[in-house]
Design an enzyme around this catalytic site. Structure first.
Site, short mmCIF file in Angstrom:
data_model
loop_
_atom_site.label_atom_id
_atom_site.label_comp_id
_atom_site.label_asym_id
_atom_site.label_seq_id
_atom_site.Cartn_x
_atom_site.Cartn_y
_atom_site.Cartn_z
N ASP A 20 17.57 34.89 -0.27
CA ASP A 20 18.79 34.42 0.38
C ASP A 20 19.35 33.19 -0.35
O ASP A 20 18.58 32.38 -0.87
CB ASP A 20 18.49 34.08 1.84
CG ASP A 20 19.76 33.88 2.65
OD1 ASP A 20 20.83 34.37 2.23
OD2 ASP A 20 19.69 33.22 3.70
N GLY A 21 20.66 33.08 -0.35
CA GLY A 21 21.30 31.85 -0.83
C GLY A 21 22.12 32.00 -2.11
O GLY A 21 22.61 31.00 -2.63
N GLU A 67 23.38 45.87 6.66
CA GLU A 67 24.55 45.06 7.06
C GLU A 67 25.41 44.66 5.86
O GLU A 67 26.61 44.41 6.00
CB GLU A 67 24.09 43.80 7.80
CG GLU A 67 23.45 44.06 9.17
CD GLU A 67 22.02 44.59 9.09
OE1 GLU A 67 21.33 44.36 8.07
OE2 GLU A 67 21.60 45.27 10.05
N ASN A 68 24.79 44.61 4.66
CA ASN A 68 25.54 44.17 3.47
C ASN A 68 26.68 45.12 3.11
O ASN A 68 27.60 44.73 2.38
CB ASN A 68 24.61 44.00 2.26
CG ASN A 68 23.69 42.80 2.36
OD1 ASN A 68 22.64 42.75 1.72
ND2 ASN A 68 24.06 41.80 3.15
N ARG A 71 30.17 43.69 3.57
CA ARG A 71 30.68 42.58 2.73
C ARG A 71 31.94 43.04 1.99
O ARG A 71 32.20 44.24 1.86
CB ARG A 71 29.61 42.16 1.74
CG ARG A 71 28.47 41.47 2.48
CD ARG A 71 27.68 40.59 1.56
NE ARG A 71 26.71 39.86 2.35
CZ ARG A 71 25.97 38.86 1.90
NH1 ARG A 71 26.09 38.48 0.64
NH2 ARG A 71 25.12 38.24 2.68
#
Ligand code: FPP
Length: 258
Positions: A20-21, A67-68, A71
């Site tokens: 993440d990040g 869920e991506n 995007r």
């Protein structure tokens, strides 16, 4: 830390990482989010190599969640491109080093070229047994459990499974990669403390480690620090400390460590 400092009995057998990040890393530098994903791919390369050097048998990377898909289109396209590129580029090294590459998730949702690259990598490296790189792609743990339930219902309808005798081991055998042992250690970067629908079934007894750095800033030394931290913990699996010390060890090649 070198491998010598962590005895092999203290080495995790399976490490799973929530990378993440990337977006925040890019935004902090005034760059577009995709620049963060490209930098994140460099970290993937470094961490996969480091895991090999450390003798880690199983590494699972959360590369793209269910869920991506929501995007922005440009970000999804870039992530699919990076994935294809990575798989093509790493194939020779994976073959040389005996790494089996596989993907878990709803792979039928991947664009055709990505699916082709994934299938090709899985086919070509399918016979390798030395090490395992598992990419969670179009992956959601709740979807995996629902898919497992669907597959189990079919087995019941076919008369292969007797519902009265259903146990955790049989249920787990319907997950996406049932032969992969549960993670001993789950790492999340990006200074967040969430599980985010990752391997919910398999992390029942995993040790959790969070790193405050964004994924592109996570390096070999950070992986070593996480493993060192893990090595100092006592895993109890619901037992007393004394019982756990008699029984406890990292998961072996069985279905479940818990
Ligand atoms: C989370 O960062 C990361 C992802 C959604 C994708 C991870 C992908 C890579 C590291 C590159 C490609 C990987 C492979 C295996 C080829 P984020 O965008 O959610 O970061 P944020 O929380 O800062 O927005």
């Amino acid at each position: 830390m070198g491998t010598a400092e962590v005895g092999s009995e203290r080495m995790p057998n399976h490490v799973a990482i929530i990378m993440d990040g990337n977006g925040r890393w890019a935004e902090e530098r005034g760059l577009e989010r995709n620049a963060g994903h490209r930098a994140g791919l460099d970290t993937v390369r470094e961490v996969v190599r480091a895991a090999g050097d450390l003798g880690l048998k199983y590494l699972t990377l959360y590369a793209f969640s269910s869920e991506n898909w929501e995007r922005p289109k440009g970000e999804v396209t870039e992530l699919m491109y990076l994935l294809e590129h990575y798989l093509e580029e790493e194939l020779d090294e994976a073959l040389e080093q005996g790494v089996r590459i596989r993907a878990v998730g709803q792979l039928d949702k991947l664009p055709p070229t990505t699916r082709k690259a994934v299938d090709h990598a899985m086919d070509v490296t399918g016979g390798n047994t030395e090490r395992h790189l598992i990419l969670a792609l179009s992956y959601g743990a709740r979807a995996e459990i629902v898919d497992a339930a669907r597959s189990l219902i079919r087995s019941v309808e076919a008369g292969v499974v007797d519902p009265a005798r259903l146990d955790e081991k049989t249920f787990a055998s319907h997950m996406y990669a049932p032969d992969v042992p549960d993670p001993d250690l789950m790492i999340r970067t990006g200074n967040e403390y969430r599980v985010s629908n990752f391997l919910l079934w398999q992390i029942a007894y995993s040790e959790l480690y969070t790193a405050s750095v964004m994924w592109p800033d996570f390096h070999r030394a950070d992986l070593e620090a996480a493993i060192e931290d893990y090595a100092g913990r006592e895993r109890r699996f619901g037992l007393t400390g004394a019982q756990a010390r008699l029984n406890g060890k990292p998961s072996d090649d069985g279905v479940s460590s818990g």
